[in-house]
Design an enzyme around this catalytic site. Structure first.
Site, short mmCIF file in Angstrom:
data_model
loop_
_atom_site.label_atom_id
_atom_site.label_comp_id
_atom_site.label_asym_id
_atom_site.label_seq_id
_atom_site.Cartn_x
_atom_site.Cartn_y
_atom_site.Cartn_z
N LYS A 1 0.80 -1.14 -0.21
CA LYS A 1 0.03 -0.14 -0.14
C LYS A 1 0.84 1.37 -0.05
O LYS A 1 0.34 2.22 -0.73
CB LYS A 1 -1.10 0.09 1.23
CG LYS A 1 -0.65 -0.71 2.38
CD LYS A 1 -1.96 -1.03 3.38
CE LYS A 1 -2.53 -2.21 3.25
NZ LYS A 1 -1.39 -3.46 3.49
N HIS B 1 -1.55 -5.19 13.85
CA HIS B 1 -0.76 -4.00 13.28
C HIS B 1 -0.61 -2.80 14.46
O HIS B 1 -1.72 -2.30 14.78
CB HIS B 1 -1.24 -3.16 12.03
CG HIS B 1 -0.42 -2.40 11.27
ND1 HIS B 1 0.13 -1.35 11.93
CD2 HIS B 1 0.34 -2.50 10.11
CE1 HIS B 1 1.02 -0.88 11.07
NE2 HIS B 1 0.99 -1.56 9.86
N GLU C 1 4.78 -7.57 8.14
CA GLU C 1 4.21 -6.77 6.91
C GLU C 1 4.61 -5.43 7.06
O GLU C 1 3.95 -4.19 6.95
CB GLU C 1 2.86 -6.98 7.04
CG GLU C 1 1.97 -8.19 7.36
CD GLU C 1 0.37 -7.99 7.69
OE1 GLU C 1 0.25 -6.62 7.94
OE2 GLU C 1 -0.20 -8.76 8.02
C1 LIG Z 1 -2.59 -4.69 7.06
C2 LIG Z 1 -1.47 -3.74 6.95
N1 LIG Z 1 -0.22 -4.32 7.09
C3 LIG Z 1 0.96 -3.77 6.71
C4 LIG Z 1 0.89 -2.22 6.67
C5 LIG Z 1 1.95 -1.65 6.16
O1 LIG Z 1 2.30 -0.74 7.61
P1 LIG Z 1 3.51 0.15 7.71
O2 LIG Z 1 3.62 0.86 6.62
O3 LIG Z 1 3.43 0.84 8.91
O4 LIG Z 1 4.77 -0.66 7.74
C6 LIG Z 1 -0.74 -1.71 6.66
C7 LIG Z 1 -0.71 -0.04 6.38
O5 LIG Z 1 -1.76 0.46 6.35
C8 LIG Z 1 -1.70 -2.34 6.77
O6 LIG Z 1 -2.91 -1.89 6.86
#
Ligand SMILES: Cc1ncc(COP(=O)(O)O)c(C=O)c1O
Length: 398
Positions: free
Chosen positions: A69, A197, A273
């Site tokens: 994302k 998360h 993740e």
């Molecule tokens: C389910 C999930 N996993 C991983 C991430 C990535 O998180 P980060 O960019 O804080 O590492 C997000 C971010 O929205 C998420 O919603």
């Protein structure tokens, strides 16, 4: 189609921004702006590589699934695939992107807690078989797919200090998770484990420790209830990077997390993740001064990129990026940097010291890889920044 520029020299540290101020890098930014116009973003795949390796070294027990994302870009996916990474997907568009990049479905998990039946089928067709749920309605959607899909149950851990508290909208309580595990058992659906998360850009590793320990208790309570053993713990993303405020180095940050994970039996697979940590330092944004005006004792510089474009993360992600003039020499004056649109909210900073700039001079934003281009719009018909890729994996050059 990606555009290939001559390589920036590999950065000794992970921040591509740290190497920009020497003359040769400055010249390269000027060359990119001259060749492609502005706004432009320089995405350095060498930084993606070094960030991934740093996280793997700091947290070797957790197989990293890059969350697409923050920067769903094919060069990032290809680079990470070559590094051996796995991937965290949330939408059909992300499924299509990794499939096109040649990622095997078995290297992916689907972590959106709310899915349509068509989303589940789209992911299964691709070969992604691990999904996340956090409620009974979602669990029941998997009855038709119980022979092929495995589930992780997401727990909620609120975090007001994170840039983005991702447990307001998603996640259940430990009791709720136990109820779902029991319901799944009755329905013949396989629960693989738990996920959470702790919030994006979490500066305090104790948030992970608390979440890991709570999950450990749920693992034990499920076993005590005679339910099938849970085999996976997914500790999510959230790993912090250095924007303006200092954060601990990743090696140090992960020490307490590793200690908490050591309390789990070795048979439990731990995965993560990460999103922001991998991509944030990998992009420098480059904008031009379109015009300027003196207002209230400050010089307002109007750039061709702003909050509706590459700086959208200032709104959606609550991020503040290090910004400076590319040619940052000479006497400094109180200045304001504004975006190009007609909206008054479109101001990047009202409190910055800058040398006198001419129209056409370049202003760079550092740490611009995460949640920036991904959420940019073309409001007022100002085009989004073009992404120019540096140090791209070789097979993309073919
Ligand atoms: C389910 C999930 N996993 C991983 C991430 C990535 O998180 P980060 O960019 O804080 O590492 C997000 C971010 O929205 C998420 O919603």
């Amino acid at each position: 189609m990606s555009v290939i520029l001559p390589s920036l020299p590999a950065a000794a540290s992970a921040r591509v921004s740290d190497v920009v101020n020497t003359l040769s890098e400055r010249e390269q930014i000027e060359a990119a702006a001259a060749l492609h116009g502005t706004p432009v973003m320089l995405l350095d795949c060498d930084v993606i590589r070094s960030q991934y390796r740093a996280l793997r070294q700091a947290l070797p027990e957790a197989a990293a699934h890059f969350a697409l994302k923050p920067l769903p870009h094919p060069a990032v996916v290809k680079t990470l695939l070559q590094e051996g990474a796995n991937f965290d997907l949330a939408t059909n568009g992300e499924v299509d992107l990794v499939e096109k990049a040649g990622v095997p479905g078995g290297k992916t998990i689907h972590t959106h807690p709310i899915k349509r039946d068509s989303d589940i089928r789209h992911a299964l067709r691709y070969g992604c078989t691990v999904f996340v749920i956090d409620n009974s309605n979602e669990l029941e959607k998997f009855i038709p797919y119980r022979d092929e899909a495995e589930l992780l149950i997401r727990l909620s851990f609120r975090n007001a200090d994170a840039y983005s508290d991702l447990s307001k909208k998603f996640g259940c309580s430990p009791e709720g998770a136990l109820e779902l595990i029991q319901q799944a058992h009755r329905l013949g659906i396989h629960i693989k484990g738990l996920s959470f998360h702790v919030g994006s850009q979490t500066a305090d590793p104790q948030k992970y420790v608390t979440a890991i320990r709570t999950c450990g208790e749920v693992f034990q309570r499920a076993t005590a209830l005679g339910l099938p053993k849970l085999s996976t713990l997914d500790i999510g993303g959230g790993f912090p990077v250095h924007y303006i405020d200092q954060v601990p180095a990743i090696q140090e940050f992960c020490v307490p997390i590793r200690e908490a994970l050591a309390e789990f039996p070795e048979t439990v697979d731990v995965i993560s993740e990460p999103g922001r940590f991998i991509v944030a330092p990998a992009i420098i944004s480059v904008a031009s001064v379109m015009g300027q005006a003196e207002r209230d004792g400050k010089t307002w510089y109007y750039l061709d990129d702003g909050l509706y474009g590459s700086f959208s993360g200032m709104i959606y992600d609550h991020a503040v990026y290090p910004v400076e003039a590319l040619n940052n020499v000479g006497e400094q004056f109180p200045s304001v940097l504004a975006g190009p649109t007609c909206d008054s909210i479109d101001v990047i900073t009202e409190d910055i010291m800058l040398p006198k700039l001419k129209n056409g001079d370049l202003v760079i934003g550092r740490m611009m890889g995460a949640y920036t281009a991904a959420s940019a719009s073309e409001f007022n018909f100002f085009p989004k920044a073009k992404i120019v890729v540096l140090n791209e994996p070789t097979d993309l050059l073919l």
